[in-house]
Design a protein around this motif. Structure first.
Motif, PDB file in Angstrom:
ATOM      1  N   ASP A 144     -54.768 -59.153  91.849  1.00 35.62           N
ATOM      2  CA  ASP A 144     -53.005 -58.121  92.243  1.00 35.62           C
ATOM      3  C   ASP A 144     -51.451 -59.315  92.412  1.00 35.62           C
ATOM      4  N   HIS A 163     -46.090 -59.631  94.806  1.00 34.14           N
ATOM      5  CA  HIS A 163     -44.848 -59.433  95.346  1.00 34.14           C
ATOM      6  C   HIS A 163     -44.074 -58.173  94.502  1.00 34.14           C
ATOM      7  N   PHE A 164     -44.811 -57.322  94.135  1.00 37.85           N
ATOM      8  CA  PHE A 164     -44.625 -56.209  93.090  1.00 37.85           C
ATOM      9  C   PHE A 164     -43.431 -55.068  93.720  1.00 37.85           C
ATOM     10  N   LYS A 165     -43.720 -54.472  94.990  1.00 38.31           N
ATOM     11  CA  LYS A 165     -42.909 -54.360  95.738  1.00 38.31           C
ATOM     12  C   LYS A 165     -41.566 -53.930  95.769  1.00 38.31           C
ATOM     13  N   LYS A 166     -41.551 -55.692  95.205  1.00 36.91           N
ATOM     14  CA  LYS A 166     -39.813 -55.952  95.599  1.00 36.91           C
ATOM     15  C   LYS A 166     -39.051 -56.136  94.126  1.00 36.91           C
ATOM     16  N   ASN A 189     -40.270 -52.903  92.093  1.00 35.34           N
ATOM     17  CA  ASN A 189     -39.533 -52.164  92.739  1.00 35.34           C
ATOM     18  C   ASN A 189     -38.144 -51.416  93.229  1.00 35.34           C
ATOM     19  N   ASP A 190     -38.069 -52.351  93.990  1.00 34.65           N
ATOM     20  CA  ASP A 190     -37.122 -52.012  95.278  1.00 34.65           C
ATOM     21  C   ASP A 190     -35.983 -52.998  94.586  1.00 34.65           C
ATOM     22  N   HIS A 219     -38.827 -48.388  90.124  1.00 33.17           N
ATOM     23  CA  HIS A 219     -39.994 -47.300  89.576  1.00 33.17           C
ATOM     24  C   HIS A 219     -40.360 -47.775  88.257  1.00 33.17           C
ATOM     25  N   GLY A 253     -40.917 -51.406  87.330  1.00 30.41           N
ATOM     26  CA  GLY A 253     -42.117 -51.529  88.298  1.00 30.41           C
ATOM     27  C   GLY A 253     -43.241 -50.872  86.932  1.00 30.41           C
ATOM     28  N   GLY A 270     -52.724 -49.190  93.382  1.00 29.61           N
ATOM     29  CA  GLY A 270     -51.508 -49.515  92.509  1.00 29.61           C
ATOM     30  C   GLY A 270     -51.150 -50.687  91.526  1.00 29.61           C
ATOM     31  N   GLU A 271     -50.880 -51.566  92.379  1.00 29.53           N
ATOM     32  CA  GLU A 271     -50.692 -52.692  91.024  1.00 29.53           C
ATOM     33  C   GLU A 271     -52.041 -54.015  91.083  1.00 29.53           C
TER      34      GLU A 271
END
Ligand SMILES: Nc1nc2c(ncn2[C@@H]2O[C@H](COP(=O)(O)OP(=O)(O)OP(=O)(O)O)[C@@H](O)[C@H]2O)c(=O)[nH]1
Length: 322
Positions: free
Chosen positions: A203, A206-209, A211-212, A216, A219, A245-246
């Motif tokens: 996994d 901190h993949f969300k970061k 993207n943020d 995207h 990402g 997702g990731e």
């Protein structure tokens, strides 16, 4: 859809083989009654061949010699009919050309059909005036060309559908649907032959970061690049899946846990040291587990999940085995 096409092909070949037995029996009896012993024997052996094909298809789901045995019977019988009775035997040439593409794989069918057409041309040549001969040649060639085109198109479509049904469109790794069947297969092979296998759940941290901060599209680029790195490094016998997702899953067949840990460490440093051009490194956490006696898919996956959870808890960018 994919299974339907494969099953249709299988059933078609089965029915054609049943038809082959009926035709071979009929012609064998007819030829024998006419005193054509050699032809009758070829037809008889053809019947036996088709019975064997049917038996193996029904009991072993196996297509004998990929249909190649057909070459020895149907085309040879048709050529023999043309040789003995050229005036009406020639009609069977059209059936012969098409049948290659129904029972054999495209490449072999094309070569077989070409050789068959050449033999038909040679046998027909002395028996027809030019104006009839050219029409026969032209129409046989067109039937061959059209059948080849349709078969080629179907094969390409089949490959494309196969790719879409089994792969993730963004990363080109295998998809979740394929994961379920592959993991069942690995488990069966372990239970039957004790073939080891290790599963890695991986996994991105901190993949969300990503993207943020970068959007995207970046990402998506990172997901694609990580997949490329993994696919390039691993063997073709290893399977990489997009699990969520990731999150990725990697099934390392014929691999024991200790080797898998070393390999995963290598993958971890490879991804960490790659420059994704986002100003910082991308890392992942991984949970590993080897298949064990008495495992179910769920128990094996659960151990991997727990190990992955532990790797995240331990601060990420870590590999934990369970
Ligand atoms: N760009 C992109 N993002 C995706 C895709 N699929 C999932 N994501 C994002 O991945 C992020 C996953 O976030 P989290 O589950 O919080 O995980 P994380 O940020 O990696 O944090 P940890 O796993 O705890 O290290 C979410 O923001 C999803 O929107 C995708 O196909 N493309």
């Amino acid at each position: 859809m994919l299974d339907e096409i494969t099953q249709f092909k299988f059933r078609l070949r089965l029915y054609l083989s049943v038809f082959g037995v009926a035709a071979a029996s009929f012609f064998s009896a007819l030829q024998y009654s006419r005193g054509e012993t050699i032809t009758a024997t070829i037809s008889f052996l053809g019947g036996i061949y088709f019975i064997l094909v049917i038996y193996l298809m029904i009991h072993k789901r196996h297509y004998l010699w990929k249909g190649r045995g057909f070459l020895f019977f149907i085309p040879i019988t048709i050529l023999n009919i043309i040789y003995l009775q050229p005036s009406f035997g020639i009609y069977w040439a059209y059936v012969g050309v098409v049948s290659f593409f129904l029972v054999m794989e495209l490449k072999e069918a094309s070569l077989g059909a070409l050789a068959f057409i050449s033999a038909v041309f040679y046998l027909a040549y002395p028996h027809y005036p030019d104006y009839v001969l050219y029409r026969i040649y032209g129409t046989i060639l067109l039937v061959g060309l059209f059948t080849f085109s349709f078969s080629y198109l179907i094969e390409r479509l089949h490959e494309r559908i196969n790719q879409i049904a089994t792969h993730d469109s963004l990363t080109n790794t295998l998809n979740r649907y394929t994961f379920n069947t592959s993991i069942e297969k690995a488990l069966n092979e372990f239970n039957r032959y004790q073939t080891p296998a290790t599963l890695l759940l991986l996994d991105l941290d901190h993949f969300k970061k990503i993207n943020d901060i970068h959007g995207h599209q970046t990402g998506d680029y990172v997901l694609k690049k990580v997949s490329d790195l993994l696919l390039d490094r691993l063997r073709s016998s290893d399977q990489v899946f997009r699990y969520g997702g990731e999150e990725f899953a990697i099934l390392l067949s014929q691999t024991k846990l200790d080797i898998a840990v070393q390999l995963t460490e290598e993958l971890r440093t490879m991804v960490e040291s790659h420059d994704f051009k986002i100003g910082k490194s991308v890392t992942f956490s991984g949970g590993l587990s080897e298949v064990q006696e008495g495992d179910w898919v769920t128990s094996w996956l659960k151990r991997c999940d727990q190990a992955l959870y532990q790797a995240k808890e331990d601060g990420r960018n870590k590999i934990v085995k369970n």
